[in-house]
Design a protein around this motif. Structure first.
Motif, short mmCIF file in Angstrom:
data_model
loop_
_atom_site.label_atom_id
_atom_site.label_comp_id
_atom_site.label_asym_id
_atom_site.label_seq_id
_atom_site.Cartn_x
_atom_site.Cartn_y
_atom_site.Cartn_z
N GLY A 175 0.01 0.96 -6.25
CA GLY A 175 0.59 -0.05 -5.37
C GLY A 175 2.27 0.15 -5.42
N ASP A 225 0.92 -1.32 0.04
CA ASP A 225 0.00 -0.10 -0.12
C ASP A 225 0.72 1.29 -0.12
OD1 ASP A 225 -2.64 1.44 0.34
OD2 ASP A 225 -1.92 2.09 2.13
N SER A 226 2.07 1.37 0.60
CA SER A 226 3.05 2.31 0.68
C SER A 226 4.34 1.74 0.56
CB SER A 226 2.67 3.03 2.03
OG SER A 226 3.04 2.59 2.99
N LYS A 286 -5.91 1.98 -9.87
CA LYS A 286 -5.26 1.59 -8.66
C LYS A 286 -3.84 1.43 -8.71
CE LYS A 286 -9.17 -1.51 -8.27
NZ LYS A 286 -10.02 -1.21 -9.47
N SER A 314 3.98 -2.32 5.45
CA SER A 314 2.91 -1.56 5.01
C SER A 314 1.80 -2.72 4.44
CB SER A 314 2.87 -0.55 3.83
OG SER A 314 3.56 -1.10 2.79
N LYS A 315 0.61 -2.63 4.43
CA LYS A 315 -0.41 -3.49 4.02
C LYS A 315 -0.02 -3.96 2.75
CE LYS A 315 -5.29 -3.76 3.63
NZ LYS A 315 -6.75 -3.03 3.97
N LYS A 316 -0.38 -5.17 2.56
CA LYS A 316 -0.20 -5.86 1.32
C LYS A 316 -1.41 -5.43 0.65
CE LYS A 316 2.90 -9.64 2.22
NZ LYS A 316 2.97 -11.23 2.27
N VAL A 317 -1.18 -5.25 -0.89
CA VAL A 317 -2.34 -5.06 -1.74
C VAL A 317 -2.54 -6.30 -2.67
CG1 VAL A 317 -3.11 -3.57 -3.80
CG2 VAL A 317 -1.54 -2.71 -1.87
#
Length: 202
Positions: free
Chosen positions: A184, A144-145, A182, A150-153
């Motif tokens: 990532g 995500d960042s 989108k 950071s959070k996985k997309v």
């Protein structure tokens, strides 16, 4: 007069098909007269190169790119006659007159800056200029960042991931459509290792 040693080995992209479009992998072609030979090289190593030598937009198919020997005479040349040929030669340094280049077998040479249709691109510029990129979603997950924790997309293997911007070793990619992009982040390099594949055509 300064002696210059130049060996003309150009790195091209050899095309193959994957998914719905053409993709490429780094290969090499050496041409001398009417003889030619080609082979694959290791794509993932930057080898201290500051960037790549490629062709400019005003290069036309059939134009000849010349390289020279240490006496300043034409040693080798290459002519593109196919729209899926892409010049991608590693550049170690540059000065006011020459690009210092390195071939896959570690030979060093020089290309005149005035060579028609030849341009220099940093790695960052080159990565951002390609159509899309490929990456290993397991070892290099889409995030995500630009932070490792950071959070996985969600990764969709059927999408084309287009380069958007670079921050250090991180590359932002986009996918989807003009109406609904989108975004990532992935790692595009790790020290001297290139972590992504470069796809030049849809």
């Amino acid at each position: 007069m300064k002696s210059i040693c130049l060996f003309g080995l150009f790195l091209l992209m050899s095309c193959h098909y994957e998914k719905a479009g053409k993709t490429t992998s780094l290969g090499s072609v050496f041409k001398e007269g009417v003889e030619s030979k080609s082979s694959q090289i290791e794509q993932g190593v930057l080898e201290g190169a500051i960037g790549l030598i490629s062709t400019s937009e005003n290069y036309q198919f059939g134009d000849t790119i010349f390289v020279f020997d240490k006496e300043g005479k034409v040693q080798n040349h290459i002519v593109f006659d196919d729209e899926y040929e892409v010049l991608s030669l590693k550049c170690l340094s540059k000065d006011n007159s020459f690009y210092k280049v390195k071939s896959e077998n570690n030979e060093i040479g020089f290309i005149p800056k005035g060579e028609k249709g030849v341009i220099f691109q940093t790695w960052e510029e080159h990565v951002l200029s390609v159509f899309s990129i490929g990456f290993n979603e397991v070892s290099n997950p889409l995030l995500d960042s630009p932070l490792e924790n950071s959070k996985k997309v969600y990764y969709d293997k059927d999408e084309f991931y287009h380069p958007s911007q670079i921050k250090g070793d991180w590359l932002q990619v986009k996918w989807g459509s003009e109406e609904d992009w989108k975004y990532g982040w992935i790692m595009w390099k790790d020290s001297e290792k290139l972590l992504i594949e470069l796809y030049y055509f849809a």
